[in-house]
Write a protein that holds these residues in place. Structure first.
Motif, mmCIF file in Angstrom:
data_model
loop_
_atom_site.group_PDB
_atom_site.id
_atom_site.type_symbol
_atom_site.label_atom_id
_atom_site.label_comp_id
_atom_site.label_asym_id
_atom_site.label_seq_id
_atom_site.Cartn_x
_atom_site.Cartn_y
_atom_site.Cartn_z
ATOM 1 N N LEU A 45 0.830 -1.202 0.000
ATOM 2 C CA LEU A 45 0.000 0.000 0.000
ATOM 3 C C LEU A 45 0.862 1.249 0.000
ATOM 4 O O LEU A 45 0.538 2.236 -0.643
ATOM 5 N N ASP B 199 3.049 1.161 -3.569
ATOM 6 C CA ASP B 199 2.283 1.141 -4.791
ATOM 7 C C ASP B 199 1.300 2.288 -4.857
ATOM 8 O O ASP B 199 0.989 2.803 -5.910
ATOM 9 N N CYS B 200 0.822 2.659 -3.704
ATOM 10 C CA CYS B 200 -0.228 3.664 -3.682
ATOM 11 C C CYS B 200 0.285 5.026 -3.253
ATOM 12 O O CYS B 200 -0.349 6.030 -3.531
ATOM 13 N N CYS B 201 1.403 5.069 -2.577
ATOM 14 C CA CYS B 201 1.741 6.341 -1.950
ATOM 15 C C CYS B 201 2.860 7.058 -2.650
ATOM 16 O O CYS B 201 3.021 8.265 -2.525
ATOM 17 N N PHE C 299 -7.519 4.100 -8.029
ATOM 18 C CA PHE C 299 -6.870 4.754 -6.898
ATOM 19 C C PHE C 299 -5.390 5.010 -7.185
ATOM 20 O O PHE C 299 -4.866 6.095 -6.924
ATOM 21 N N ARG C 300 -4.730 4.001 -7.746
ATOM 22 C CA ARG C 300 -3.311 4.168 -8.077
ATOM 23 C C ARG C 300 -3.101 5.307 -9.042
ATOM 24 O O ARG C 300 -2.170 6.106 -8.913
ATOM 25 N N VAL D 120 -3.411 8.512 -7.292
ATOM 26 C CA VAL D 120 -2.240 8.802 -6.462
ATOM 27 C C VAL D 120 -1.123 9.350 -7.345
ATOM 28 O O VAL D 120 -0.485 10.354 -7.010
ATOM 29 N N PHE E 102 -5.120 11.568 0.467
ATOM 30 C CA PHE E 102 -3.906 10.989 1.046
ATOM 31 C C PHE E 102 -4.018 10.749 2.542
ATOM 32 O O PHE E 102 -3.431 9.805 3.078
ATOM 33 N N ILE F 150 -3.460 2.666 6.425
ATOM 34 C CA ILE F 150 -2.188 1.983 6.708
ATOM 35 C C ILE F 150 -1.932 1.966 8.215
ATOM 36 O O ILE F 150 -1.561 0.944 8.788
#
Lengths: 111, 111
Positions: free
Chosen positions: A87, A90-92, B22-23, B26, B77, B84
């Motif tokens: 997460l 890959d997402c941040c 979502f990716r 981001v 974000f 997380i």
DNA sequence: TCCATATTTCCAATATCGTGGAAATATGGA
DNA sequence: TCCATATTTCCACGATATTGGAAATATGGA
């Protein structure tokens, strides 16, 4: 981690009963718990629980190991940390506003 | 974060298309992307995408804001970092074997 | 006002998921 | 061997999710 694996772990956790099972197993630590105890703790019939354990197990988040008549399930800590890392990476994408609270959390409550 | 919110965010991400959306958001950063561009990028019909955006949006992971004829969606974000942190505090209970790789990741690739 | 663009809402079809009864399997003990 | 315990597999039902066609809504420009 590949997307496929992450998706299956996310789905596994995205259900009330299974999230509870996983939390319980994390609390139980490396020793784990027999399926029957988990079912009793969550008031779920054993066959229903079995199906849910199977989903968690196939996603890699938990592991079962027979011990006598019982099957002892335990959380797979590598897997959950892998999911968290997925997460984050890959997402941040290295954004400070995402990472900062996580680092804060890790430092204060965790490690 | 409460369990309810975490569950809805986990389900939102537990689907191939939505995880991709979502990716993408981001990557797009705080400026976000119009719904149409997202649909085009993922080759999903606009009404289908709309339903998926709605799910992501209701979970709090993305936000939409009208700008002219378009609606610009962007990743939230705070929400992903909250998720997380939830996974770490709620599931990991301060175990070093969970936290260590996350900290490592955060340090090296992230912040 | 009328039209084109961007997106959503409505709706219905199909697919997948969650659940638990009943039966099957595995183990250990008498 | 026979029985009790622990768990799973099989199966089917109801619930929820995913999808996309068609129509509706919102905006901006001519």
């Amino acid at each position: 981690m590949e997307t496929k694996a992450a998706l299956s772990q996310l789905s596994a956790l995205a259900q009330e009963n299974r999230l509870s099972v996983f939390r319980l197993l994390v609390k139980a630590g490396h020793d784990g718990l027999p399926a029957g105890d988990i079912a009793a703790a969550l008031s779920v019939p054993p066959n229903t629980l079995s199906a849910q354990l199977n989903i968690l197990s196939q996603s890699g988040l938990v592991t079962g190991q027979r011990q006598g008549r019982s099957i002892i399930y335990s959380a797979n800590f590598d897997a959950i940390s892998g999911l968290i890392v997925f997460l984050m990476e890959d997402c941040c994408e290295g954004r400070e506003d995402v990472c900062a609270p996580v680092l804060e959390m890790a430092r204060s409550a965790c490690c």
